[in-house]
Design a protein around this motif. Structure first.
Motif, PDB file in Angstrom:
ATOM      1  N   GLY A   1       0.791  -1.232   0.000  1.00 55.44           N
ATOM      2  CA  GLY A   1       0.000   0.000   0.000  1.00 55.44           C
ATOM      3  C   GLY A   1       0.815   1.270   0.000  1.00 55.44           C
ATOM      4  N   ASP A   2       2.143   1.179   0.298  1.00 55.30           N
ATOM      5  CA  ASP A   2       2.989   2.366   0.237  1.00 55.30           C
ATOM      6  C   ASP A   2       3.751   2.459  -1.083  1.00 55.30           C
ATOM      7  OD1 ASP A   2       4.799   0.314   0.525  1.00 55.30           O
ATOM      8  OD2 ASP A   2       5.858   1.168   2.245  1.00 55.30           O
ATOM      9  N   GLY A   3       3.444   1.556  -2.021  1.00 52.71           N
ATOM     10  CA  GLY A   3       4.071   1.600  -3.344  1.00 52.71           C
ATOM     11  C   GLY A   3       5.290   0.718  -3.487  1.00 52.71           C
TER      12      GLY A   3
ATOM     13  N   THR B   1      -7.231   3.806   6.348  1.00 51.37           N
ATOM     14  CA  THR B   1      -8.582   3.477   6.797  1.00 51.37           C
ATOM     15  C   THR B   1      -9.290   2.728   5.683  1.00 51.37           C
ATOM     16  OG1 THR B   1      -8.712   5.449   8.191  1.00 51.37           O
ATOM     17  CG2 THR B   1     -10.792   4.381   7.610  1.00 51.37           C
ATOM     18  N   VAL B   2      -9.698   1.501   5.962  1.00 51.03           N
ATOM     19  CA  VAL B   2     -10.387   0.687   4.956  1.00 51.03           C
ATOM     20  C   VAL B   2     -11.550  -0.026   5.631  1.00 51.03           C
ATOM     21  CG1 VAL B   2     -10.181  -1.182   3.282  1.00 51.03           C
ATOM     22  CG2 VAL B   2      -8.256   0.334   3.657  1.00 51.03           C
ATOM     23  N   GLY B   3     -12.711   0.022   4.989  1.00 54.79           N
ATOM     24  CA  GLY B   3     -13.876  -0.651   5.549  1.00 54.79           C
ATOM     25  C   GLY B   3     -14.314  -0.076   6.876  1.00 54.79           C
ATOM     26  N   GLY B   4     -13.985   1.200   7.123  1.00 54.97           N
ATOM     27  CA  GLY B   4     -14.382   1.859   8.365  1.00 54.97           C
ATOM     28  C   GLY B   4     -13.421   1.643   9.513  1.00 54.97           C
ATOM     29  N   TYR B   5     -12.341   0.903   9.300  1.00 53.25           N
ATOM     30  CA  TYR B   5     -11.377   0.627  10.367  1.00 53.25           C
ATOM     31  C   TYR B   5     -10.062   1.342  10.098  1.00 53.25           C
ATOM     32  CZ  TYR B   5     -14.648  -3.125  11.466  1.00 53.25           C
ATOM     33  OH  TYR B   5     -15.785  -3.831  11.781  1.00 53.25           O
ATOM     34  N   ARG B   6      -9.585   2.072  11.114  1.00 52.45           N
ATOM     35  CA  ARG B   6      -8.301   2.769  11.001  1.00 52.45           C
ATOM     36  C   ARG B   6      -7.190   1.810  11.432  1.00 52.45           C
ATOM     37  NH1 ARG B   6      -6.156   7.426   8.765  1.00 52.45           N
ATOM     38  NH2 ARG B   6      -7.780   8.769   9.634  1.00 52.45           N
ATOM     39  N   THR B   7      -6.380   1.393  10.466  1.00 50.48           N
ATOM     40  CA  THR B   7      -5.318   0.424  10.735  1.00 50.48           C
ATOM     41  C   THR B   7      -4.004   1.142  11.022  1.00 50.48           C
ATOM     42  OG1 THR B   7      -4.517   0.240   8.460  1.00 50.48           O
ATOM     43  CG2 THR B   7      -6.423  -1.101   9.060  1.00 50.48           C
ATOM     44  N   MET B   8      -2.965   0.367  11.315  1.00 51.15           N
ATOM     45  CA  MET B   8      -1.622   0.916  11.487  1.00 51.15           C
ATOM     46  C   MET B   8      -0.760   0.657  10.246  1.00 51.15           C
ATOM     47  SD  MET B   8      -0.537   0.242  15.440  1.00 51.15           S
ATOM     48  CE  MET B   8      -1.043   1.377  16.746  1.00 51.15           C
ATOM     49  N   VAL B   9      -1.404   0.440   9.124  1.00 53.56           N
ATOM     50  CA  VAL B   9      -0.676   0.125   7.895  1.00 53.56           C
ATOM     51  C   VAL B   9      -0.312   1.413   7.160  1.00 53.56           C
ATOM     52  CG1 VAL B   9      -0.801  -1.048   5.666  1.00 53.56           C
ATOM     53  CG2 VAL B   9      -1.853  -2.072   7.685  1.00 53.56           C
ATOM     54  N   GLU B  10       0.972   1.554   6.848  1.00 55.41           N
ATOM     55  CA  GLU B  10       1.397   2.701   6.049  1.00 55.41           C
ATOM     56  C   GLU B  10       0.903   2.521   4.620  1.00 55.41           C
ATOM     57  OE1 GLU B  10       5.591   3.450   6.190  1.00 55.41           O
ATOM     58  OE2 GLU B  10       5.332   4.837   7.861  1.00 55.41           O
ATOM     59  N   ALA B  11       0.140   3.461   4.138  1.00 53.21           N
ATOM     60  CA  ALA B  11      -0.397   3.370   2.782  1.00 53.21           C
ATOM     61  C   ALA B  11      -0.583   4.771   2.218  1.00 53.21           C
ATOM     62  CB  ALA B  11      -1.721   2.606   2.775  1.00 53.21           C
TER      63      ALA B  11
END
Length: 677
Positions: free
Chosen positions: A239-241, A305-315
């Motif tokens: 997700g960060d390329g 944020t995907v599907g309404g959930y804020r994740t800790m994934v760098e994107a």
């Protein structure tokens, strides 16, 4: 596949690389060589029930166009929307969440309880404090639960209190689970070095759910490549390329969320050579806008944020707008000369509906055009979307009756609907994805003006003529003919595209994007309506236009945003190209704290160690971060990676005395992927 024994560290300039992007509608494939650039490109419809079918269609087509044998491919790289779509649609395997050192109340933070749903959770005592000091770890409850869990879940997610300071308890729990069940385990410290236990647990839970899904995609793709004789490493866009090996992505599938948009940004930079730009990708339904800074996508600092959930994934920090070639064309209410309104709803273009259904569409449009006065429902038809009948369960009586009246062939709304209440019922069926509306869109306007020619231009012209008959505030037709309204619609789409790009720029500058763009001063500046005060607005960087329709819709964009707009030659396959030209990039962080005066503690993936001096501790943090990132970048599929290290030392000065607080040492490794020899 990807065996390092059959790979070489550096590609020759004529080595062929295969890029694949599985989008919502189409799967794109591109063959690229460093010397020649894009050798061939192809598209196939995405097959959602089995993505490998669409992939094989696109790959077979691109190999045929290039006239090369499959064995000539030395590297395969793909971007995918699978993880993103799964999270948005609430899909994924049933997993068990193991919380070490947390309590029941922690499930109420970061949306964790909602995300968990009916999946089981096990609480065990343990965890660490902020300095990595351990509490007593007692795994009895986990041991007791494992026999039943092993038979009812597809994997485990383990999150321990302050595991980013000391991962020992996560490693112990994960080791026990693997030993007793043999099932996949995700530990939170492997995914993020950030504090915030419940959000880290959420990210770990979602990752564990996605493992089997991404595993099936990778296995299917590898099987297809092997069947075609393509013995090359398989990479996946994060997700960060950055690129990572398929094996790496299998363990951390959540890192592939927003993979497609990230790949488009990498492709945009490669095609233009621009390090700083706004990137706007227009499709049939949406426009995605993001920022390139220093040659890399600007990332969301709070996590994706995907599907309404804020994740800790760098994107990628991406803004999505309901604006595209198939957007609904409407008129704003009131006003002597009402403005054109576009989207956010997608319609089936009349040109496409007639291309598929012929006279069933054109005959009705001709009938409506023969009437002396325009009708409110002119140019609108309805048909079923074709989803399985079981998805129509639970309809009300009125909804079921209307649904039964609509079939696979478009029906005109002026004969289908007899009341305002029925119109509301129809909208509910559309919202549920059971029915789609056909109507006049920018794609139809492009057909009228001969700027697009892949569908039925005659139906587009009829739809445009019907729309042009609509009345303004004085009771006159809004435009004299089909050509005039079509030109106006295309101008409106370019104008609205400028607004969404400026809205993104304002938001990235810390302003309220939508409100700022809507301000009268900005509107006057964009339209170049000058009074005594001459107002201008301009981006500080050019726009890169992506998407198959970008050459059409972005032709006049530059003058509206105050900077040039570049539409690359291969803009229609930017995602697939970005998948294959990117770099492998991973980072590892080590932290230094001072739990007591004169004692400096290094927390890293290797564990916890104490030192007597700040300098020794920083040097050790440097060493372990370098070692960890070297191992991780090799696992991620890089050949000869370059490693850089940054230190963020935080200290305070009180009465002339420097006092160490904490330090973060980050090692980053980047390099091109290994390729087949």
């Amino acid at each position: 596949m990807g065996d390092p024994r059959v790979t070489s560290p550096a590609p020759s300039s004529d080595a062929l690389f295969l890029g694949i992007d599985t989008g919502g509608t189409y799967t794109d494939a591109v063959l690229w060589a460093e010397a020649a650039g894009v050798v061939a490109k192809a598209k196939a419809l995405t097959t959602r029930h089995d993505l490998a079918v669409g992939i094989s269609g696109a790959v077979d087509a691109v190999l045929a166009r290039a006239g090369v044998p499959p064995s000539a491919v030395r590297l395969v790289s793909m971007s995918t929307t699978l993880a993103t779509n799964a999270l948005v649609e609430g899909q994924g395997g049933r997993v068990a969440l193991v919380m070490v050192g947390f309590g029941e109340d922690d499930l109420d933070r970061a949306g964790l309880r909602s995300a968990l749903g009916s999946d089981p959770v096990v609480f065990v005592p343990g965890g660490h404090d902020v300095h990595g000091n351990a509490a007593a770890l007692i795994l009895d409850a986990l041991e007791d639960a494992l026999p039943s869990l092993a038979a009812s879940v597809s994997g485990f997610a383990v999150c321990a209190y302050f595991a980013v300071r000391n991962p020992a308890h996560e490693l112990s729990a994960a080791g026990l689970i693997r030993e007793r069940t043999g099932l996949p385990v995700t530990a939170s410290h492997e995914l993020s070095a950030k504090l915030g236990g419940p959000r880290r647990a959420l990210t770990t839970l979602l990752n564990a759910r996605l493992i089997s899904m991404i595993d099936r995609l990778v296995a299917a793709t590898e099987g297809f490549l092997a069947a075609r004789g393509i013995a090359a490493p398989l990479m996946v866009v994060r997700g960060d390329g950055a690129l990572v090996s398929a094996a790496f992505a299998r363990q951390r599938p959540i890192e592939t969320i927003l993979s497609g948009p990230a790949a488009s940004l990498v492709g945009a930079r490669h095609m233009t050579g621009l390090d700083n730009a706004m990137v706007s990708d227009i499709g049939g339904t949406t426009t995605d806008v993001a920022v390139l800074d220093g040659g890399r996508p600007r990332l969301d600092p709070e996590g994706a944020t995907v599907g309404g959930y804020r994740t800790m994934v760098e994107a990628v920090a991406m803004r999505t707008f309901g604006l595209g070639g198939d957007s609904e064309v409407g008129l704003e209410d009131g006003g002597l000369r009402p403005h054109i309104v576009l989207g956010p709803r997608r319609l089936v273009p009349l040109a496409l509906a007639a291309h598929a259904h012929g006279e069933a569409v054109t005959a009705e449009l001709e009938r409506q055009l023969r009437t002396p006065n325009p009708g409110r429902l002119d140019g609108r038809l309805a048909l079923r979307t074709g989803v399985p009948e079981k998805l129509a369960a639970g309809l009300s009586g009125a909804e079921q009756k209307l649904y039964d009246a609509i079939g696979a062939v478009p029906l005109p709304l002026d004969r289908l609907l007899s009341s305002t209440a029925q119109a509301a019922t129809l909208n509910r069926l559309v919202t549920r994805g059971l029915i789609q509306i056909c109507g006049f869109t920018p794609s139809d306007a492009a057909h009228v003006l001969a700027r697009q020619d892949n569908w039925d231009a005659a139906a587009a012209r009829l739809g445009a003529a019907l729309f042009a008959r609509r009345r303004d505030g004085r009771g006159n037709p809004i435009e004299p003919d089909a050509e005039a309204i079509s030109a106006r619609v295309l101008r409106a789409l370019t104008r609205r595209s400028a607004e969404v790009i400026l809205e993104t720029a304002f938001a990235e500058d810390g302003l309220e994007g939508a409100e700022t763009v809507a301000h009268a001063l900005v509107q006057r500046a964009v339209d170049a309506r000058h009074g005594i005060a001459k107002l201008t607005v301009a981006l500080d960087r050019p726009v890169i236009g992506l998407g198959a329709s970008a050459p059409l819709h972005y032709a006049g964009l530059g003058e509206l945003v105050g900077n040039r707009c570049i539409v690359p030659v291969d803009t229609d396959v930017a995602n697939a190209l970005g998948a294959v030209v990117g770099q492998v990039r991973v980072a590892v962080e080590a932290q230094v704290s001072q739990p007591q005066e004169g004692r400096f503690r290094v927390s890293s993936p290797e564990g916890v160690r104490d030192f007597r001096s700040e300098g020794e501790a920083l040097d050790e943090a440097d060493r372990v971060a370098r070692a960890a990132v070297a191992a991780r970048v090799a696992e991620a599929g890089a050949a000869d990676a370059e490693i850089s290290v940054t230190r963020d030392v935080r200290a305070a000065t009180v009465e002339g005395q420097r006092s160490f607080i904490e330090a973060f040492v980050t090692a980053t490794a980047a390099g091109r992927p290994r390729i087949a020899g």
